[in-house]
Scaffold this motif. Structure first.
Motif, PDB file in Angstrom:
ATOM      1  N   HIS A 248     -77.719 -13.354  25.296  1.00  0.00           N
ATOM      2  CA  HIS A 248     -77.360 -14.315  26.206  1.00  0.00           C
ATOM      3  C   HIS A 248     -76.161 -14.201  27.139  1.00  0.00           C
ATOM      4  O   HIS A 248     -75.026 -14.133  26.639  1.00  0.00           O
ATOM      5  N   VAL A 249     -76.402 -14.041  28.472  1.00  0.00           N
ATOM      6  CA  VAL A 249     -75.097 -14.056  29.442  1.00  0.00           C
ATOM      7  C   VAL A 249     -75.279 -15.445  30.327  1.00  0.00           C
ATOM      8  O   VAL A 249     -74.366 -15.590  31.135  1.00  0.00           O
ATOM      9  N   GLY A 250     -75.963 -16.193  29.966  1.00  0.00           N
ATOM     10  CA  GLY A 250     -76.255 -17.518  30.865  1.00  0.00           C
ATOM     11  C   GLY A 250     -77.248 -17.307  31.864  1.00  0.00           C
ATOM     12  O   GLY A 250     -77.458 -16.339  32.267  1.00  0.00           O
ATOM     13  N   GLY A 251     -77.755 -18.362  32.461  1.00  0.00           N
ATOM     14  CA  GLY A 251     -78.616 -18.318  33.544  1.00  0.00           C
ATOM     15  C   GLY A 251     -79.950 -17.721  33.270  1.00  0.00           C
ATOM     16  O   GLY A 251     -80.439 -16.921  33.852  1.00  0.00           O
ATOM     17  N   ASP A 252     -80.784 -18.264  32.356  1.00  0.00           N
ATOM     18  CA  ASP A 252     -81.924 -17.923  31.813  1.00  0.00           C
ATOM     19  C   ASP A 252     -82.989 -18.021  32.993  1.00  0.00           C
ATOM     20  O   ASP A 252     -83.815 -17.230  33.053  1.00  0.00           O
ATOM     21  N   ARG A 253     -82.929 -18.971  33.671  1.00  0.00           N
ATOM     22  CA  ARG A 253     -83.884 -19.239  34.738  1.00  0.00           C
ATOM     23  C   ARG A 253     -83.704 -18.047  35.914  1.00  0.00           C
ATOM     24  O   ARG A 253     -84.447 -18.011  36.866  1.00  0.00           O
ATOM     25  N   PHE A 254     -82.572 -17.201  35.718  1.00  0.00           N
ATOM     26  CA  PHE A 254     -82.463 -16.298  36.662  1.00  0.00           C
ATOM     27  C   PHE A 254     -82.804 -14.761  36.232  1.00  0.00           C
ATOM     28  O   PHE A 254     -82.458 -13.688  36.855  1.00  0.00           O
ATOM     29  N   ALA A 255     -83.557 -14.664  34.925  1.00  0.00           N
ATOM     30  CA  ALA A 255     -83.780 -13.533  34.379  1.00  0.00           C
ATOM     31  C   ALA A 255     -84.596 -12.555  35.285  1.00  0.00           C
ATOM     32  O   ALA A 255     -85.394 -13.423  36.212  1.00  0.00           O
ATOM     33  N   ALA A 256     -84.257 -11.566  35.433  1.00  0.00           N
ATOM     34  CA  ALA A 256     -83.391 -10.553  34.739  1.00  0.00           C
ATOM     35  C   ALA A 256     -82.127 -10.508  35.237  1.00  0.00           C
ATOM     36  O   ALA A 256     -81.658 -10.616  36.415  1.00  0.00           O
TER      37      ALA A 256
END
Length: 304
Positions: A168-176
């Motif tokens: 995890h690098v943060g910002g799941d809603r912005f995957a990838a």
């Protein structure tokens, strides 16, 4: 690789419709990357085995260093040896160093307090090549595995050993999501063309504003101010922005920032606004974004 059109439970999400600027994690100024092919727990601090890696993760967090587990895309080697990197992404003096450790127990010898302060933890000479991290942490968020894993394979085909899958690098809603080290530049909502454009720009010493989330280790307000000034001036060099000073704007809900770009100082007024989550609760992290209200050149006489 084609961009996804949903997470399975929320068709139409992650399509580039939501602004992702100023969303890079604020706390990651120094990094410890440790190769561990998996399985990865939901949260990196929950790792139990192998014990030397789990202990290094806990020690890094306690020292104020951001730990990331990494692995190769696709087929993964059994470890040890393990690849380890240390990076510092604060300010202009950024660096990364790394080497393989034959025994994971050697992680205990790293000086993580020094790393948190921007000094070498003892991994050896600094590297001249960047490292590209693609979040593929499916147990943390299904979108990251669905979009990140194929993107990591595509980038590996072009950039080879520079590319790693990561936790995890943060910002799941912005995957990838993509992180470019050592500068800590974060990009989100990426398909293959956007990711390659970001990586190519980084290799030539520039940023791409489209899909740029910001620079990890700096405040979201500073990320927003820098983004707006770069967009206004067209200055995309990694080192073009040398200072960002943010403070509240008295009597308003906004903030003002002074941004120095190649010797020219700009005043930016920004406000935060809320946006909706693309996937419901699973991607419901910090949903703020920022808009610019004013942008003024302060030292106009300095222009050439």
């Amino acid at each position: 690789m084609k961009r996804g059109n949903g997470c399975g439970h929320c068709p139409g999400s992650h399509t580039g419709e939501l602004p992702c600027l100023a969303s890079a994690t604020e706390k990651a100024r120094s990094w410890l990357l440790v190769e561990h092919p998996g399985p990865w727990p939901e949260r990196v601090e929950q790792l139990a085995r192998p014990a030397p890696v789990a202990e290094a993760v806990r020690a890094a967090r306690n020292a104020g260093v951001r730990p990331q587990l990494i692995r190769r895309a696709g087929r993964r080697r059994a470890t040890p040896p393990i690849q380890v990197y240390a990076a510092f992404s604060r300010g202009a003096d950024v660096w990364i160093e790394g080497r393989e450790l034959a025994d994971p127990a050697d992680l205990a010898a790293l000086d993580l307090t020094a790393l948190a302060a921007g000094r070498s933890p003892g991994l050896g000479e600094r590297l001249t090549e960047p490292v590209f991290l693609v979040c593929a942490h499916g147990r943390r968020n299904a979108c990251c595995a669905r979009t990140g894993a194929p993107l990591a394979r595509s980038l590996t085909a072009r950039y080879g050993h520079r590319v790693w899958e990561t936790t995890h690098v943060g910002g799941d809603r912005f995957a990838a999501n993509l992180v470019c080290l050592p500068h800590g530049l974060c990009y989100g909502d990426l398909g293959e063309p956007e990711a390659m454009a970001a990586a190519d720009a980084y290799l030539r010493g520039e940023v791409v504003l489209s899909r740029l989330r910001g620079r990890a280790g700096t405040s979201e307000l500073a990320q927003a101010a820098e983004h707006f000034v770069r967009a206004h001036t067209g200055r995309l060099g990694l080192d073009d922005v040398t200072a960002v000073d943010v403070r509240p704007r008295l009597g308003t809900s906004g903030y003002k920032a002074d941004v120095t770009v190649l010797g020219h100082r700009y005043r930016v007024v920004v406000e935060d606004v809320q946006q909706s989550a693309p996937c419901g609760p699973e991607c419901d992290e910090n949903l703020k974004t920022y808009v610019v209200r004013e942008l003024t050149l302060l030292n106009e006489a300095a222009l050439v």
